[in-house]
Design an enzyme around this catalytic site. Structure first.
Site, mmCIF file in Angstrom:
data_model
loop_
_atom_site.group_PDB
_atom_site.id
_atom_site.type_symbol
_atom_site.label_atom_id
_atom_site.label_comp_id
_atom_site.label_asym_id
_atom_site.label_seq_id
_atom_site.Cartn_x
_atom_site.Cartn_y
_atom_site.Cartn_z
ATOM 1 N N GLU A 29 -5.748 -4.983 10.294
ATOM 2 C CA GLU A 29 -4.759 -3.934 10.553
ATOM 3 C C GLU A 29 -5.133 -3.170 11.825
ATOM 4 O O GLU A 29 -5.922 -2.211 11.766
ATOM 5 C CB GLU A 29 -4.733 -2.936 9.390
ATOM 6 C CG GLU A 29 -4.262 -3.518 8.092
ATOM 7 C CD GLU A 29 -3.581 -2.454 7.232
ATOM 8 O OE1 GLU A 29 -2.477 -2.699 6.783
ATOM 9 O OE2 GLU A 29 -4.165 -1.378 7.027
ATOM 10 N N GLU B 145 -6.988 4.865 7.546
ATOM 11 C CA GLU B 145 -6.717 6.279 7.229
ATOM 12 C C GLU B 145 -7.896 6.907 6.492
ATOM 13 O O GLU B 145 -8.097 8.118 6.544
ATOM 14 C CB GLU B 145 -5.406 6.388 6.427
ATOM 15 C CG GLU B 145 -4.195 6.150 7.332
ATOM 16 C CD GLU B 145 -2.954 5.639 6.642
ATOM 17 O OE1 GLU B 145 -2.909 5.609 5.396
ATOM 18 O OE2 GLU B 145 -2.020 5.248 7.370
ATOM 19 N N SER C 165 3.011 -1.863 10.517
ATOM 20 C CA SER C 165 4.451 -1.878 10.849
ATOM 21 C C SER C 165 5.162 -3.156 10.408
ATOM 22 O O SER C 165 6.081 -3.620 11.076
ATOM 23 C CB SER C 165 4.657 -1.658 12.350
ATOM 24 O OG SER C 165 4.241 -0.373 12.722
ATOM 25 N N ASN D 118 0.869 -1.181 0.000
ATOM 26 C CA ASN D 118 0.000 0.000 0.000
ATOM 27 C C ASN D 118 0.905 1.231 0.000
ATOM 28 O O ASN D 118 1.473 1.592 1.009
ATOM 29 C CB ASN D 118 -0.886 -0.032 1.267
ATOM 30 C CG ASN D 118 -1.706 1.237 1.430
ATOM 31 O OD1 ASN D 118 -1.822 2.036 0.505
ATOM 32 N ND2 ASN D 118 -2.279 1.420 2.609
ATOM 33 N N TRP D 119 1.025 1.828 -1.171
ATOM 34 C CA TRP D 119 1.954 2.967 -1.325
ATOM 35 C C TRP D 119 1.431 4.238 -0.669
ATOM 36 O O TRP D 119 2.148 5.228 -0.572
ATOM 37 C CB TRP D 119 2.208 3.249 -2.806
ATOM 38 C CG TRP D 119 2.984 2.204 -3.521
ATOM 39 C CD1 TRP D 119 3.382 0.988 -3.041
ATOM 40 C CD2 TRP D 119 3.495 2.270 -4.860
ATOM 41 N NE1 TRP D 119 4.083 0.297 -3.988
ATOM 42 C CE2 TRP D 119 4.164 1.073 -5.116
ATOM 43 C CE3 TRP D 119 3.430 3.233 -5.866
ATOM 44 C CZ2 TRP D 119 4.792 0.805 -6.339
ATOM 45 C CZ3 TRP D 119 4.040 2.973 -7.090
ATOM 46 C CH2 TRP D 119 4.721 1.769 -7.309
ATOM 47 N N LYS D 120 0.157 4.233 -0.297
ATOM 48 C CA LYS D 120 -0.464 5.436 0.280
ATOM 49 C C LYS D 120 -0.240 6.633 -0.666
ATOM 50 O O LYS D 120 -0.345 6.460 -1.871
ATOM 51 C CB LYS D 120 0.075 5.685 1.683
ATOM 52 C CG LYS D 120 -0.055 4.425 2.562
ATOM 53 C CD LYS D 120 0.112 4.666 4.009
ATOM 54 C CE LYS D 120 -0.042 3.361 4.750
ATOM 55 N NZ LYS D 120 -0.104 3.507 6.178
ATOM 56 N N HIS E 32 -9.680 1.323 4.605
ATOM 57 C CA HIS E 32 -8.412 1.515 5.322
ATOM 58 C C HIS E 32 -8.629 2.490 6.486
ATOM 59 O O HIS E 32 -9.422 3.437 6.363
ATOM 60 C CB HIS E 32 -7.343 2.050 4.355
ATOM 61 C CG HIS E 32 -5.981 2.027 4.963
ATOM 62 N ND1 HIS E 32 -5.558 2.992 5.838
ATOM 63 C CD2 HIS E 32 -4.968 1.131 4.856
ATOM 64 C CE1 HIS E 32 -4.321 2.701 6.238
ATOM 65 N NE2 HIS E 32 -3.947 1.569 5.657
ATOM 66 N N GLY F 97 2.723 -1.167 4.355
ATOM 67 C CA GLY F 97 2.640 0.258 4.047
ATOM 68 C C GLY F 97 4.008 0.839 3.747
ATOM 69 O O GLY F 97 4.550 0.680 2.656
ATOM 70 N N GLY G 6 1.591 2.828 10.710
ATOM 71 C CA GLY G 6 2.201 4.127 10.431
ATOM 72 C C GLY G 6 3.335 4.518 11.366
ATOM 73 O O GLY G 6 3.703 3.775 12.281
#
Ligand code: PGA
Length: 254
Positions: free
Chosen positions: A166, A98, A214, A10-12, A96, A235, A172
């Protein structure tokens, strides 16, 4: 449980430049195509899907980080799942944490999961508690998220949803750290129990469940060895080709 491992990056909101995105994808693809027991999916920001779709293939697939629950219309800023199909996108991350933090609700996520399945995308449904408590109330949060997200998913469709567990506290740069492999196994068993209650045992047993939060090249082996999970949602480490390739090679040997 699946025979093959599934590792999703997941490149965000990175990298910033198209050339960097292409380089990252190409570097990972070089490793991905050598693997036999591991499927690799990279989820870049929408704007890179067109270019990267030209490079993707069966061993190195493309995923989006979100998609809307309507096919077309007056929805400024949203992206239709139908559009994603034109760019060889196979997977879509939904719910997600976020995005939940920006206001996405279980109801919206449920509609998105249903829509993704209808158009033929594989939803990667993210669930996870914000914090853990000793009494185990966090399990209720998980159960509620899963039940709500699967509310429109038929028994026939249920096997097509990838679940990414998650825990928010593990995600993060501000994370308090990754989960321990033992707690992960317990939680994954709990998730399979929920699926067994909602559907049946074969669906619960056959479900693809990933861990995310993580994950890096140092701890990925512990999670994959625990046997409870089928893969990882990575991530930060997925933006570093060297680290991500190490994770892929580790997955291949377990
Ligand atoms: P992280 O993020 O690996 O950087 O903790 C995981 C995720 O948000 O999917």
């Amino acid at each position: 449980m699946q025979n093959k491992k599934l590792i999703i990056g997941n490149w965000k909101m990175g990298p910033i430049k198209p050339a960097e995105a292409k380089k990252l994808f190409e570097k990972v693809k070089k490793t991905a195509v050598t693997l036999r027991k591991t499927d690799v999916v990279m989820c870049p920001p929408f704007v890179f899907l067109n270019e990267l779709g030209k490079l993707s293939g069966s061993k190195c697939s493309l995923g989006a980080q979100n998609a809307f629950y309507e096919a077309e219309g007056a929805f400024t800023g949203e992206v239709s799942p139908h559009m994603l199909l034109s760019f060889k996108t196979k997977y879509v991350i939904l719910g997600h944490s976020e995005r939940r933090a920006l206001g996405e609700t279980d109801e919206m996520i449920s509609k998105k999961v249903g829509m993704a399945l209808r158009v033929g995308l594989v939803p990667v449904l993210c669930v996870g508690e914000k914090a853990r408590d000793e009494e185990g109330k966090f399990l209720q949060t998980l159960e509620q998220q899963i039940k709500a997200s699967f509310s429109g998913v038929s028994k026939k469709q249920a096997g097509g949803v990838v679940i990414a567990y998650e825990p928010v506290w593990a995600i993060g740069a501000n994370a308090t750290g990754a989960i321990t492999p033992a707690s992960l196994l317990e939680t994954v068993i709990f998730i399979r129990k929920i699926l067994a209650n909602m559907y049946d045992l074969p669906i619960a047993h056959g479900a693809t469940i990933l861990y995310g939060g993580s994950v890096d090249e140092k701890n990925s082996a512990e999670f994959l060895k625990e046997k409870g999970v089928d893969g990882l949602l990575v991530g930060r480490a997925s933006l570093d080709a060297e680290k991500f390739n190490k994770i892929l090679k580790i997955a291949e040997t377990i």
